[in-house]
Design a protein around this motif. Structure first.
Motif, PDB file in Angstrom:
ATOM      1  N   SER A 115       8.632   0.973  10.378  1.00 35.77           N
ATOM      2  CA  SER A 115       7.217   1.103  10.737  1.00 35.77           C
ATOM      3  C   SER A 115       6.369   0.046  10.040  1.00 35.77           C
ATOM      4  N   LEU A 116       6.602  -0.198   8.749  1.00 40.05           N
ATOM      5  CA  LEU A 116       5.836  -1.219   8.039  1.00 40.05           C
ATOM      6  C   LEU A 116       6.164  -2.616   8.549  1.00 40.05           C
ATOM      7  N   ALA A 117       7.438  -2.863   8.872  1.00 43.22           N
ATOM      8  CA  ALA A 117       7.806  -4.178   9.416  1.00 43.22           C
ATOM      9  C   ALA A 117       7.129  -4.422  10.760  1.00 43.22           C
ATOM     10  N   VAL A 118       7.123  -3.406  11.611  1.00 40.93           N
ATOM     11  CA  VAL A 118       6.442  -3.531  12.902  1.00 40.93           C
ATOM     12  C   VAL A 118       4.954  -3.752  12.703  1.00 40.93           C
ATOM     13  N   GLY A 119       4.339  -2.975  11.801  1.00 40.19           N
ATOM     14  CA  GLY A 119       2.906  -3.108  11.573  1.00 40.19           C
ATOM     15  C   GLY A 119       2.510  -4.479  11.070  1.00 40.19           C
ATOM     16  N   MET A 120       3.233  -5.008  10.084  1.00 40.40           N
ATOM     17  CA  MET A 120       2.870  -6.308   9.512  1.00 40.40           C
ATOM     18  C   MET A 120       3.157  -7.445  10.487  1.00 40.40           C
ATOM     19  N   THR A 121       4.283  -7.381  11.200  1.00 39.40           N
ATOM     20  CA  THR A 121       4.604  -8.451  12.147  1.00 39.40           C
ATOM     21  C   THR A 121       3.645  -8.451  13.332  1.00 39.40           C
ATOM     22  N   ALA A 122       3.360  -7.275  13.862  1.00 32.55           N
ATOM     23  CA  ALA A 122       2.404  -7.201  14.967  1.00 32.55           C
ATOM     24  C   ALA A 122       1.015  -7.633  14.525  1.00 32.55           C
ATOM     25  N   MET A 123       0.643  -7.286  13.291  1.00 29.58           N
ATOM     26  CA  MET A 123      -0.653  -7.726  12.767  1.00 29.58           C
ATOM     27  C   MET A 123      -0.714  -9.246  12.677  1.00 29.58           C
ATOM     28  N   GLY A 250      -5.611  -4.190  11.060  1.00 30.90           N
ATOM     29  CA  GLY A 250      -4.611  -4.396  12.108  1.00 30.90           C
ATOM     30  C   GLY A 250      -3.276  -3.755  11.784  1.00 30.90           C
ATOM     31  N   ILE A 251      -2.908  -3.717  10.498  1.00 33.56           N
ATOM     32  CA  ILE A 251      -1.661  -3.050  10.113  1.00 33.56           C
ATOM     33  C   ILE A 251      -1.724  -1.570  10.463  1.00 33.56           C
ATOM     34  N   ALA A 252      -2.841  -0.935  10.141  1.00 37.59           N
ATOM     35  CA  ALA A 252      -2.987   0.486  10.443  1.00 37.59           C
ATOM     36  C   ALA A 252      -2.920   0.747  11.950  1.00 37.59           C
ATOM     37  N   THR A 253      -3.599  -0.086  12.723  1.00 34.22           N
ATOM     38  CA  THR A 253      -3.580   0.088  14.179  1.00 34.22           C
ATOM     39  C   THR A 253      -2.180  -0.087  14.744  1.00 34.22           C
ATOM     40  N   ILE A 256       0.042   3.006  13.933  1.00 37.85           N
ATOM     41  CA  ILE A 256      -0.298   4.147  14.788  1.00 37.85           C
ATOM     42  C   ILE A 256       0.218   3.923  16.212  1.00 37.85           C
ATOM     43  N   THR A 257       0.087   2.707  16.727  1.00 35.24           N
ATOM     44  CA  THR A 257       0.542   2.423  18.090  1.00 35.24           C
ATOM     45  C   THR A 257       2.052   2.550  18.204  1.00 35.24           C
ATOM     46  N   GLU A 258       2.778   2.008  17.218  1.00 36.98           N
ATOM     47  CA  GLU A 258       4.238   2.134  17.239  1.00 36.98           C
ATOM     48  C   GLU A 258       4.656   3.593  17.139  1.00 36.98           C
TER      49      GLU A 258
END
Length: 325
Positions: A115-123, A250-253, A256-258
């Motif tokens: 989840s953190l990897a997805v959040g930071m990369t997507a951000m 953006g990380i938080a968004t 949540i989206t993932e």
């Protein structure tokens, strides 16, 4: 020849010189004191924001637990053991086990990594697209209309249905090309990044429109400095503040989206844990084992809440009007 100076005046001048020379050593340390940098002023303002410090501490603790957890709790999150299924929290399993006997605590740690990897990369992808569109639209007037109408088009599209359509359309090609786990990771990161850059673009565009009329930009343009150099050396460093605030939010968004995609069953496969997938797995057992929904929900809430607090603190610290109070 006699000295024609007034004795009173001469003695007064000598006293003034003596006093000035005596004051020089005391003033020297003040003159030699190094000036504080802008980042030091930002830190001084940030540390006064109690909510931001609390959020930063919670976020750092969660990241440290997620990164160091596999070394401290060496349990395979995918290993099944039917004999130990549906166990409650205990010494052997701090968060209990699921319907297949898998350790929920180990799955929480593995899910946090994803989840953190997805959040930071997507951000990062969202910031890259938003900053690029915002700078180009704000600096080049001929591109402003086209890029802002494109931004309005993306803002008008419903986010969740668009994500669902993208996942359904590109899931099979990407998993066939890169494998299941890598393909879905690329798909989810790309889908979240492509659909969440618009707010950053609008903020950056507004700042660039104001900056390009400032004296230092006009002076650089008057001596023939290329636009690319003006943007990289003068414009981008001055829009760093809103970009950093957008990064935290953006990380938080993205998390949540993932989690929403995984909860709907369109994210990672069932044997690949994420916090959203753990929520999905725990819903059928909500009445018998409510802790299965509580732990991933608590992790998502704490991460999002802490990042929002950090974003509020950075917004206040990076605002020169607030720092000057």
């Amino acid at each position: 020849m006699t000295d024609a100076r007034d004795p009173v005046t001469a003695s007064g001048q000598e006293a003034a010189v003596t006093a000035a020379s005596a004051a020089l050593p005391a003033a020297a340390p003040v003159l030699s004191k190094p000036a504080r940098s802008q980042w030091w002023d930002v830190w001084e303002q940030f540390r006064t924001h109690k909510g931001a410090l609390f959020g930063a501490g919670i976020f750092i603790a969660i990241v440290a637990l997620v990164l160091l957890g596999p070394y401290l709790w060496d349990v395979d999150p995918t290993k099944t053991n039917i004999r130990e299924r549906n166990q409650g929290p205990g010494w052997g399993h701090p968060f209990g086990t699921d319907q297949l006997g898998r350790d929920i605590f180990a799955r929480m740690i593995a899910g946090g990594q994803v989840s953190l990897a997805v959040g930071m990369t997507a951000m990062a992808l969202s910031l890259l697209l938003g900053t690029l569109v915002g700078v180009l639209a704000g600096y080049f007037r001929r591109l402003d209309g086209v890029l802002m109408r494109l931004t309005d088009l993306f803002l008008a599209l419903p986010l969740l249905p668009l994500l669902l359509v993208m996942v359904l359309l590109f899931r099979e090609p990407l998993t066939a090309a890169f494998g299941v786990e890598t393909g879905i990771f690329i798909l989810i990161v790309s889908a979240i990044g492509i659909t969440s850059w618009m707010q950053t673009a609008r903020i950056v565009r507004g700042d660039v429109l104001a900056l390009k009329e400032r004296e230092f930009v006009l002076a650089a343009r008057s001596i023939g400095t290329p636009s690319r150099r003006i943007i990289t050396r003068h414009v981008l460093p001055n829009v760093l503040s809103p970009i950093m605030v957008s990064a935290t939010l953006g990380i938080a968004t993205a998390i949540i989206t993932e989690s929403a995609l995984s909860f709907l069953g369109l994210g990672f496969p069932p044997d690949f844990p994420t916090w959203g997938r753990l929520l999905n797995d725990g819903v059928p057992y909500l009445q018998q084992y409510p802790e299965r929904v509580f732990w991933p929900g608590l992790a998502i809430s704490l991460v999002v809440l802490s990042i929002n607090y950090v974003g509020d603190g950075l917004r206040d610290a990076l605002d020169p009007r607030i720092r000057g109070r």
